[in-house]
Every structure is written in C-alpha cells, then in structure tokens.
Write an enzyme that holds these catalytic residues in place. Structure first.
Site, PDB file in Angstrom:
ATOM      1  N   ASP A 206      41.406  42.184  41.052  1.00  0.00           N
ATOM      2  CA  ASP A 206      41.990  41.544  42.234  1.00  0.00           C
ATOM      3  C   ASP A 206      41.043  40.487  42.781  1.00  0.00           C
ATOM      4  O   ASP A 206      39.966  40.805  43.297  1.00  0.00           O
ATOM      5  CB  ASP A 206      42.249  42.595  43.326  1.00  0.00           C
ATOM      6  CG  ASP A 206      42.875  41.954  44.562  1.00  0.00           C
ATOM      7  OD1 ASP A 206      44.104  41.810  44.586  1.00  0.00           O
ATOM      8  OD2 ASP A 206      42.124  41.571  45.495  1.00  0.00           O
TER       9      ASP A 206
ATOM     10  N   TYR B 267      38.039  33.805  47.527  1.00  0.00           N
ATOM     11  CA  TYR B 267      36.809  34.510  47.115  1.00  0.00           C
ATOM     12  C   TYR B 267      35.858  33.597  46.329  1.00  0.00           C
ATOM     13  O   TYR B 267      34.723  33.970  46.074  1.00  0.00           O
ATOM     14  CB  TYR B 267      37.125  35.745  46.257  1.00  0.00           C
ATOM     15  CG  TYR B 267      38.027  36.781  46.884  1.00  0.00           C
ATOM     16  CD1 TYR B 267      38.386  36.720  48.232  1.00  0.00           C
ATOM     17  CD2 TYR B 267      38.542  37.834  46.139  1.00  0.00           C
ATOM     18  CE1 TYR B 267      39.223  37.658  48.804  1.00  0.00           C
ATOM     19  CE2 TYR B 267      39.381  38.786  46.701  1.00  0.00           C
ATOM     20  CZ  TYR B 267      39.730  38.691  48.025  1.00  0.00           C
ATOM     21  OH  TYR B 267      40.565  39.628  48.579  1.00  0.00           O
TER      22      TYR B 267
ATOM     23  N   LYS C  37      45.482  35.024  44.887  1.00  0.00           N
ATOM     24  CA  LYS C  37      46.232  34.820  46.136  1.00  0.00           C
ATOM     25  C   LYS C  37      46.103  33.378  46.595  1.00  0.00           C
ATOM     26  O   LYS C  37      45.064  32.750  46.361  1.00  0.00           O
ATOM     27  CB  LYS C  37      45.684  35.746  47.242  1.00  0.00           C
ATOM     28  CG  LYS C  37      45.421  37.170  46.765  1.00  0.00           C
ATOM     29  CD  LYS C  37      44.880  38.065  47.861  1.00  0.00           C
ATOM     30  CE  LYS C  37      44.435  39.406  47.299  1.00  0.00           C
ATOM     31  NZ  LYS C  37      43.048  39.468  46.829  1.00  0.00           N
TER      32      LYS C  37
ATOM     33  N   HIS D 112      48.287  35.297  50.821  1.00  0.00           N
ATOM     34  CA  HIS D 112      47.145  36.083  51.296  1.00  0.00           C
ATOM     35  C   HIS D 112      47.333  36.610  52.733  1.00  0.00           C
ATOM     36  O   HIS D 112      47.046  37.767  53.029  1.00  0.00           O
ATOM     37  CB  HIS D 112      45.875  35.222  51.198  1.00  0.00           C
ATOM     38  CG  HIS D 112      44.616  36.002  51.030  1.00  0.00           C
ATOM     39  ND1 HIS D 112      43.546  35.556  50.287  1.00  0.00           N
ATOM     40  CD2 HIS D 112      44.235  37.203  51.510  1.00  0.00           C
ATOM     41  CE1 HIS D 112      42.570  36.459  50.325  1.00  0.00           C
ATOM     42  NE2 HIS D 112      42.963  37.463  51.069  1.00  0.00           N
TER      43      HIS D 112
HETATM   44  P1  NAD Z   1      36.137  48.643  49.936  1.00  0.00           P
HETATM   45  O1  NAD Z   1      36.782  49.548  50.903  1.00  0.00           O
HETATM   46  O2  NAD Z   1      36.576  48.637  48.517  1.00  0.00           O
HETATM   47  O3  NAD Z   1      34.587  48.947  50.031  1.00  0.00           O
HETATM   48  C1  NAD Z   1      33.673  48.322  49.202  1.00  0.00           C
HETATM   49  C2  NAD Z   1      32.259  48.774  49.588  1.00  0.00           C
HETATM   50  O4  NAD Z   1      32.188  50.194  49.587  1.00  0.00           O
HETATM   51  C3  NAD Z   1      31.224  48.307  48.576  1.00  0.00           C
HETATM   52  O5  NAD Z   1      30.758  47.034  48.883  1.00  0.00           O
HETATM   53  C4  NAD Z   1      30.143  49.369  48.714  1.00  0.00           C
HETATM   54  O6  NAD Z   1      29.332  49.074  49.798  1.00  0.00           O
HETATM   55  C5  NAD Z   1      30.943  50.600  49.023  1.00  0.00           C
HETATM   56  N1  NAD Z   1      31.251  51.441  47.845  1.00  0.00           N
HETATM   57  C6  NAD Z   1      32.082  51.166  46.796  1.00  0.00           C
HETATM   58  N2  NAD Z   1      32.138  52.213  45.963  1.00  0.00           N
HETATM   59  C7  NAD Z   1      31.321  53.152  46.478  1.00  0.00           C
HETATM   60  C8  NAD Z   1      30.960  54.463  46.062  1.00  0.00           C
HETATM   61  N3  NAD Z   1      31.470  55.009  44.975  1.00  0.00           N
HETATM   62  N4  NAD Z   1      30.098  55.161  46.848  1.00  0.00           N
HETATM   63  C9  NAD Z   1      29.586  54.636  47.982  1.00  0.00           C
HETATM   64  N5  NAD Z   1      29.898  53.403  48.437  1.00  0.00           N
HETATM   65  C10 NAD Z   1      30.763  52.669  47.679  1.00  0.00           C
HETATM   66  O7  NAD Z   1      36.189  47.174  50.601  1.00  0.00           O
HETATM   67  P2  NAD Z   1      36.675  45.731  50.241  1.00  0.00           P
HETATM   68  O8  NAD Z   1      35.819  45.076  49.248  1.00  0.00           O
HETATM   69  O9  NAD Z   1      36.838  45.064  51.562  1.00  0.00           O
HETATM   70  O10 NAD Z   1      38.148  45.926  49.635  1.00  0.00           O
HETATM   71  C11 NAD Z   1      38.397  46.074  48.257  1.00  0.00           C
HETATM   72  C12 NAD Z   1      39.080  44.860  47.687  1.00  0.00           C
HETATM   73  O11 NAD Z   1      40.304  44.603  48.373  1.00  0.00           O
HETATM   74  C13 NAD Z   1      38.302  43.539  47.854  1.00  0.00           C
HETATM   75  O12 NAD Z   1      37.228  43.422  46.952  1.00  0.00           O
HETATM   76  C14 NAD Z   1      39.402  42.558  47.635  1.00  0.00           C
HETATM   77  O13 NAD Z   1      39.690  42.416  46.256  1.00  0.00           O
HETATM   78  C15 NAD Z   1      40.564  43.218  48.370  1.00  0.00           C
HETATM   79  N6  NAD Z   1      40.728  42.752  49.769  1.00  0.00           N
HETATM   80  C16 NAD Z   1      41.865  42.082  50.090  1.00  0.00           C
HETATM   81  C17 NAD Z   1      42.060  41.640  51.389  1.00  0.00           C
HETATM   82  C18 NAD Z   1      43.307  40.913  51.741  1.00  0.00           C
HETATM   83  O14 NAD Z   1      43.388  40.330  52.836  1.00  0.00           O
HETATM   84  N7  NAD Z   1      44.305  40.891  50.875  1.00  0.00           N
HETATM   85  C19 NAD Z   1      41.077  41.880  52.377  1.00  0.00           C
HETATM   86  C20 NAD Z   1      39.930  42.572  52.022  1.00  0.00           C
HETATM   87  C21 NAD Z   1      39.769  43.018  50.724  1.00  0.00           C
END
Ligand code: NAD
Length: 289
Positions: free
Chosen positions: A62, A67, A92, A125
């Site tokens: 994704d 990004y 997106k 998005h």
């Molecule tokens: P997330 O909830 O996936 O959290 C990611 C963070 O959690 C990592 O940076 C790390 O610090 C921690 N983490 C990951 N795996 C772990 C583990 N096993 N143990 C401990 N800590 C861990 O947050 P995110 O990146 O905001 O969301 C995931 C994805 O969703 C993004 O990378 C993106 O692709 C998407 N996203 C989309 C939108 C949108 O507006 N459509 C907004 C935000 C994110």
C-alpha cells in the site's frame, strides 16, 4: 450497536494463510494482509523492505503518490522475481490532484513512476469537499480502461459515500479508513458491509501505540502472541483488510504470523470493548490539507 464480526459470506477458513484474500464486489482478489509503506524512504531502503516482505510471503503493498516512494515500490515489484499478477499494488491520488482531467494525469504519473502497466487498486486519498465526486468520475474512467483492477476511496464517512452514490455510476470497491480497537466506527462498518464495500484498516497498530494498551497485552499473553499479532488477527476476524507498516525485517515477519491462531468470540468482544472513538490520525470530517 452490536458489531457484526464477519460478513455472512466469509468464514475463518477463508483466512488460513498469507495468500488468502478478500474478494471485492467486482470479483478481484485482495490479500487480507498487506504492507503499508508510509514514511519508508524511496530508493534502496524501500526496495529492500518490500523484497524482504515478499520473501516472507506478503503479496500486497500500500503506497500513495503523497508518500513519495512509488518509484521504489515499482522497482521492488519489477525486480522481485514474481509475476506481476501475483502482487497487489495500491496507490492513491492526492488532494491537490482531485479534478477530473488532473486526476487522470496524476494516475498516469503514478504509473510512470512505478513503471507499471496497471495498479490493482486506485484510491481517492481524502474526501476533499467539492472535489471528490469529480475525482471519482476519473477513477471510473481509469477502471473502464482497465488500468486499475479495482477502484475505491479512503477516509470516506457514511455521508461522503452517500454523496458519491447519488452522483456516480459505480460504488467504491474499498474504503480504507483508520481502524483499530480504539476506533471501530460501527455505523461506517455496517454501511460498508451492506453496500459490499470492503473495509481496509490504516494505522491498524495505532502507529505503535496498540503495544502499550494493557487489555491488548493481556489478550496477547493468553494466546502466546504479541500485541501486534492480536490486533491484526482481530482485524481479520472482523473481515477487515489490514496493512501494518514496518521497515524492520523481524516485525514484518511477526506481523504476518497471524494465520495460525484464532481469537475466541469472547476475546473479540473484549477487544471491541476498547472502542472509544479515539483517532491517531486526522478526522475526515475536519481536515485542512
Ligand atoms: P501502523 O498502525 O501500521 O503502525 C506502524 C508503526 O507501528 C511502525 O512504524 C512501528 O513503530 C510500529 N510497529 C509495527 N509493527 C510492530 C510490531 N510488530 N511491534 C511493535 N511495533 C510495531 O501505522 P501507519 O503506518 O500509520 O499505517 C499503516 C499503513 O496504512 C501506512 O503505512 C499506509 O500505507 C496506510 N495509511 C493510510 C492512510 C490514509 O489516509 N489512507 C493514513 C495513514 C496510513
């Protein structure tokens, strides 16, 4: 409101391995688990991370034009050794590009950066007021031309989806929204299930904060799993596609090791009980970007 756990056509036998997938309303298969790549730098870092994830069995990535790492995503896809059809790539269109002709151009620019012929899923998005209907018409055109196997939206509330429905031909196949135990949005979830719109969870791990929630830690201890695995498994059992982000090889594997256990209905209810409407990201009703 009672939460519907799994949509009626799904059973847990549909989610036994990393290769298992949701089937979208147009018949396209979308893996239940994908890798989110927000904030992973473009170039060699993202290529390495995606190659590691693909080696670990991930098949879905994704990204977004916002990004600024689409080039690396495309490079990883094109050099991983798998046939293109085996991978599911989402990108997106960003808010500045939400005008019909401009959205069409922005889509082509994304494909150019990725050096891909098509994407599996193209999303609006954010629901920028006054603009998202025009952008959606462009996505319908992209879909009709076969350049995106599926189209959808992100951060759309019930109200946004209703506006779209009243003003367009197609219903989105996916709605990617913030979704985790502190933010379940039961009304939106039920609405999407009723319209056959696949819900997808962004920030499923609450950007890391889920690890520190005592209830999640207790459930994790009970199953001999990590808090991250508990939350991601909870997504699946809700019938929600999930895309946790990590750039760390061990965590990428950990986050995918969620197909070898099942949360009891009782523990699903315990986790559902954490819902307090708390966001870690912007509110789609009130954002200014
Ligand atoms: P997330 O909830 O996936 O959290 C990611 C963070 O959690 C990592 O940076 C790390 O610090 C921690 N983490 C990951 N795996 C772990 C583990 N096993 N143990 C401990 N800590 C861990 O947050 P995110 O990146 O905001 O969301 C995931 C994805 O969703 C993004 O990378 C993106 O692709 C998407 N996203 C989309 C939108 C949108 O507006 N459509 C907004 C935000 C994110």
């Amino acid at each position: 409101m009672t939460l519907q756990i799994l949509p009626f056509q799904l059973t847990l036998s549909h989610m036994r391995s990393l290769k298992d997938h949701a089937t979208l309303s147009n018949g396209v298969n979308m893996p239940w688990l994908g890798l989110g790549v927000y904030l992973i730098p473009d170039g060699p870092p993202i290529v390495d991370v995606i190659h590691h994830a693909i080696d670990a069995g991930y098949r879905s990535i994704d990204t977004a034009s916002f990004y600024q790492n689409e080039a690396g995503v495309g490079q990883a896809v094109n050099t991983c050794g798998l046939a293109r059809e085996e991978l599911f790539v989402t990108t997106k269109v960003w808010n500045d590009d939400l005008r019909q002709a401009r959205t069409l151009d922005a889509f082509e620019e994304s494909l150019d950066r990725m050096q891909l012929d098509y994407v599996d899923l193209y999303l609006v998005h954010w629901p920028v007021p006054g603009k998202f209907v025009a952008a959606w018409k462009a996505l319908e055109e992209i879909y009709e031309r076969g350049r995106a196997k599926a189209i959808g939206v992100s951060n759309f509330t019930v109200q946004h989806l209703e506006v779209l429905q009243q003003n367009s031909e197609m219903i989105p196949m996916v709605n990617q929204v913030e979704f985790h135990p502190y933010l379940i949005q039961p009304r939106l979830k039920a609405f999407c299930a009723q319209k056959n719109i696949q819900l997808e969870a962004w920030s499923p791990l609450m950007q890391g904060r889920a690890m520190n929630v005592p209830t999640i830690q207790q459930v994790a201890e009970k199953y001999g799993k990590t808090p991250a695995q508990i939350v991601l498994r909870w997504d699946l059992q809700h019938g929600v596609v999930t895309i946790p982000k990590s750039a760390q090889p061990a965590r990428i594997i950990e986050n995918a090791t969620i197909f070898d256990f099942e949360l009891s209905e009782e523990d699903m209810v315990v986790l559902d009980g954490l819902d307090c409407g708390q966001r870690v990201g912007p509110d789609p009703e009130d954002f200014v970007f």
